[in-house]
Design a protein around this motif. Structure first.
Motif, PDB file in Angstrom:
ATOM      1  N   ARG A 105      19.600  75.908  -4.407  1.00  0.00           N
ATOM      2  CA  ARG A 105      18.836  77.119  -4.720  1.00  0.00           C
ATOM      3  C   ARG A 105      19.643  78.119  -5.554  1.00  0.00           C
ATOM      4  O   ARG A 105      19.456  79.317  -5.467  1.00  0.00           O
ATOM      5  CB  ARG A 105      18.297  77.768  -3.448  1.00  0.00           C
ATOM      6  CG  ARG A 105      17.373  76.838  -2.678  1.00  0.00           C
ATOM      7  CD  ARG A 105      16.408  77.505  -1.774  1.00  0.00           C
ATOM      8  NE  ARG A 105      15.693  78.633  -2.326  1.00  0.00           N
ATOM      9  CZ  ARG A 105      14.572  78.570  -3.048  1.00  0.00           C
ATOM     10  NH1 ARG A 105      14.041  77.408  -3.349  1.00  0.00           N
ATOM     11  NH2 ARG A 105      13.985  79.662  -3.460  1.00  0.00           N
ATOM     12  N   GLY A 107      20.386  76.897  -8.962  1.00  0.00           N
ATOM     13  CA  GLY A 107      20.208  76.388 -10.315  1.00  0.00           C
ATOM     14  C   GLY A 107      20.977  75.121 -10.645  1.00  0.00           C
ATOM     15  O   GLY A 107      20.848  74.593 -11.745  1.00  0.00           O
ATOM     16  N   SER A 110      18.583  72.181 -11.447  1.00  0.00           N
ATOM     17  CA  SER A 110      17.902  72.407 -12.731  1.00  0.00           C
ATOM     18  C   SER A 110      18.836  72.118 -13.900  1.00  0.00           C
ATOM     19  O   SER A 110      18.432  71.515 -14.897  1.00  0.00           O
ATOM     20  CB  SER A 110      17.413  73.855 -12.822  1.00  0.00           C
ATOM     21  OG  SER A 110      16.528  74.135 -11.784  1.00  0.00           O
ATOM     22  N   ALA A 114      18.344  69.176 -16.683  1.00  0.00           N
ATOM     23  CA  ALA A 114      18.366  69.553 -18.102  1.00  0.00           C
ATOM     24  C   ALA A 114      19.440  68.787 -18.869  1.00  0.00           C
ATOM     25  O   ALA A 114      19.225  68.372 -20.014  1.00  0.00           O
ATOM     26  CB  ALA A 114      18.580  71.059 -18.236  1.00  0.00           C
ATOM     27  N   PHE A 139      11.755  71.222  -4.739  1.00  0.00           N
ATOM     28  CA  PHE A 139      12.581  71.270  -5.950  1.00  0.00           C
ATOM     29  C   PHE A 139      11.760  70.871  -7.176  1.00  0.00           C
ATOM     30  O   PHE A 139      11.730  71.588  -8.171  1.00  0.00           O
ATOM     31  CB  PHE A 139      13.804  70.349  -5.806  1.00  0.00           C
ATOM     32  CG  PHE A 139      14.571  70.162  -7.087  1.00  0.00           C
ATOM     33  CD1 PHE A 139      15.382  71.166  -7.570  1.00  0.00           C
ATOM     34  CD2 PHE A 139      14.479  68.973  -7.801  1.00  0.00           C
ATOM     35  CE1 PHE A 139      16.090  71.011  -8.752  1.00  0.00           C
ATOM     36  CE2 PHE A 139      15.183  68.805  -8.975  1.00  0.00           C
ATOM     37  CZ  PHE A 139      15.995  69.819  -9.463  1.00  0.00           C
ATOM     38  N   TRP A 140      11.076  69.721  -7.100  1.00  0.00           N
ATOM     39  CA  TRP A 140      10.308  69.255  -8.253  1.00  0.00           C
ATOM     40  C   TRP A 140       9.097  70.132  -8.525  1.00  0.00           C
ATOM     41  O   TRP A 140       8.702  70.300  -9.685  1.00  0.00           O
ATOM     42  CB  TRP A 140       9.914  67.793  -8.084  1.00  0.00           C
ATOM     43  CG  TRP A 140      11.102  66.903  -8.211  1.00  0.00           C
ATOM     44  CD1 TRP A 140      11.699  66.180  -7.218  1.00  0.00           C
ATOM     45  CD2 TRP A 140      11.888  66.684  -9.381  1.00  0.00           C
ATOM     46  NE1 TRP A 140      12.807  65.531  -7.702  1.00  0.00           N
ATOM     47  CE2 TRP A 140      12.944  65.811  -9.037  1.00  0.00           C
ATOM     48  CE3 TRP A 140      11.819  67.137 -10.689  1.00  0.00           C
ATOM     49  CZ2 TRP A 140      13.902  65.394  -9.952  1.00  0.00           C
ATOM     50  CZ3 TRP A 140      12.779  66.712 -11.610  1.00  0.00           C
ATOM     51  CH2 TRP A 140      13.793  65.854 -11.239  1.00  0.00           C
ATOM     52  N   ARG A 142       9.149  73.334  -8.205  1.00  0.00           N
ATOM     53  CA  ARG A 142       9.718  74.511  -8.849  1.00  0.00           C
ATOM     54  C   ARG A 142      10.087  74.245 -10.308  1.00  0.00           C
ATOM     55  O   ARG A 142       9.821  75.059 -11.175  1.00  0.00           O
ATOM     56  CB  ARG A 142      10.943  74.981  -8.059  1.00  0.00           C
ATOM     57  CG  ARG A 142      11.389  76.367  -8.381  1.00  0.00           C
ATOM     58  CD  ARG A 142      12.433  76.943  -7.416  1.00  0.00           C
ATOM     59  NE  ARG A 142      13.530  76.058  -7.065  1.00  0.00           N
ATOM     60  CZ  ARG A 142      13.628  75.359  -5.909  1.00  0.00           C
ATOM     61  NH1 ARG A 142      12.697  75.459  -4.989  1.00  0.00           N
ATOM     62  NH2 ARG A 142      14.654  74.577  -5.683  1.00  0.00           N
ATOM     63  N   ILE A 143      10.720  73.101 -10.594  1.00  0.00           N
ATOM     64  CA  ILE A 143      11.196  72.891 -11.975  1.00  0.00           C
ATOM     65  C   ILE A 143      10.265  72.019 -12.814  1.00  0.00           C
ATOM     66  O   ILE A 143      10.358  72.027 -14.023  1.00  0.00           O
ATOM     67  CB  ILE A 143      12.622  72.301 -12.021  1.00  0.00           C
ATOM     68  CG1 ILE A 143      12.652  70.841 -11.605  1.00  0.00           C
ATOM     69  CG2 ILE A 143      13.585  73.124 -11.234  1.00  0.00           C
ATOM     70  CD1 ILE A 143      13.898  70.140 -12.068  1.00  0.00           C
TER      71      ILE A 143
END
Length: 173
Positions: A105, A107, A110, A114, A139-140, A142-143
């Motif tokens: 939580r 980043g 993410s 990326a 998680f998925w 959210r991103i």
């Protein structure tokens, strides 16, 4: 509206942001290190520095096998994304993302996703099914997924056994 201050993290050897509203919340420090996920900023394992938070590329043993990118500082691994890239068929499969519980939580996941996607931006991405784990589902959500959650491996990825047999895309004849 809360202010955000930019600075330099001595702890991570990277630029950082401080969100004053997050900082005021109990149990939060409100500080995020900024990590560039570009392939040109990813380093080899022998270039790891004990005092900088970096993305480390662990290439696969052969072409379409599973490789990884780790977010780490020295020997401390914050998280890892595992994926398979086939340059011939331009297919990519995201196998999994793991982040140490104490680093979640903030980043890290993410940035890892990326970094993987940046390595093959023009490839057709799929990923293994997310499953029922509430942490993974959140998680998925959210991103956002990098592609369909039904893997579509090429023959090279099948040869390397990247995708377990039960997840392989079925033939449609």
């Amino acid at each position: 509206m809360a202010r955000v201050r930019q600075g330099w993290s001595q702890d991570y050897g990277a630029p950082e942001w401080l969100c004053e509203a997050c900082y005021a919340l109990p149990g939060r420090d409100g500080v995020w290190a900024l990590i560039d996920p570009a392939p040109s900023r990813q380093i080899a394992e022998d270039q790891v520095d004990e005092y900088e938070l970096r993305l480390v590329l662990l290439p696969p043993s052969t072409g379409a096998a599973i490789g990884a990118v780790q977010l780490r500082m020295g020997h401390t691994i914050f998280g890892e994304v595992r994926f398979s890239l086939c340059g011939i068929d331009r297919r990519a499969i995201l196998v999994n993302v793991e982040v140490e519980e104490k680093h979640r939580r903030r980043g890290a996941g993410s940035v890892l996703v990326a970094a993987a996607v940046a390595r093959a931006a023009r490839f057709e991405w799929t990923m293994l099914p997310i499953g029922q784990d509430p942490v993974a589902v959140a998680f998925w959500a959210r991103i956002g997924a990098v592609g369909p959650t039904s893997p579509y491996p090429c023959s090279h990825q099948v040869e390397q056994k990247v995708v377990p047999a039960k997840f392989r895309w079925t033939q449609w004849w």
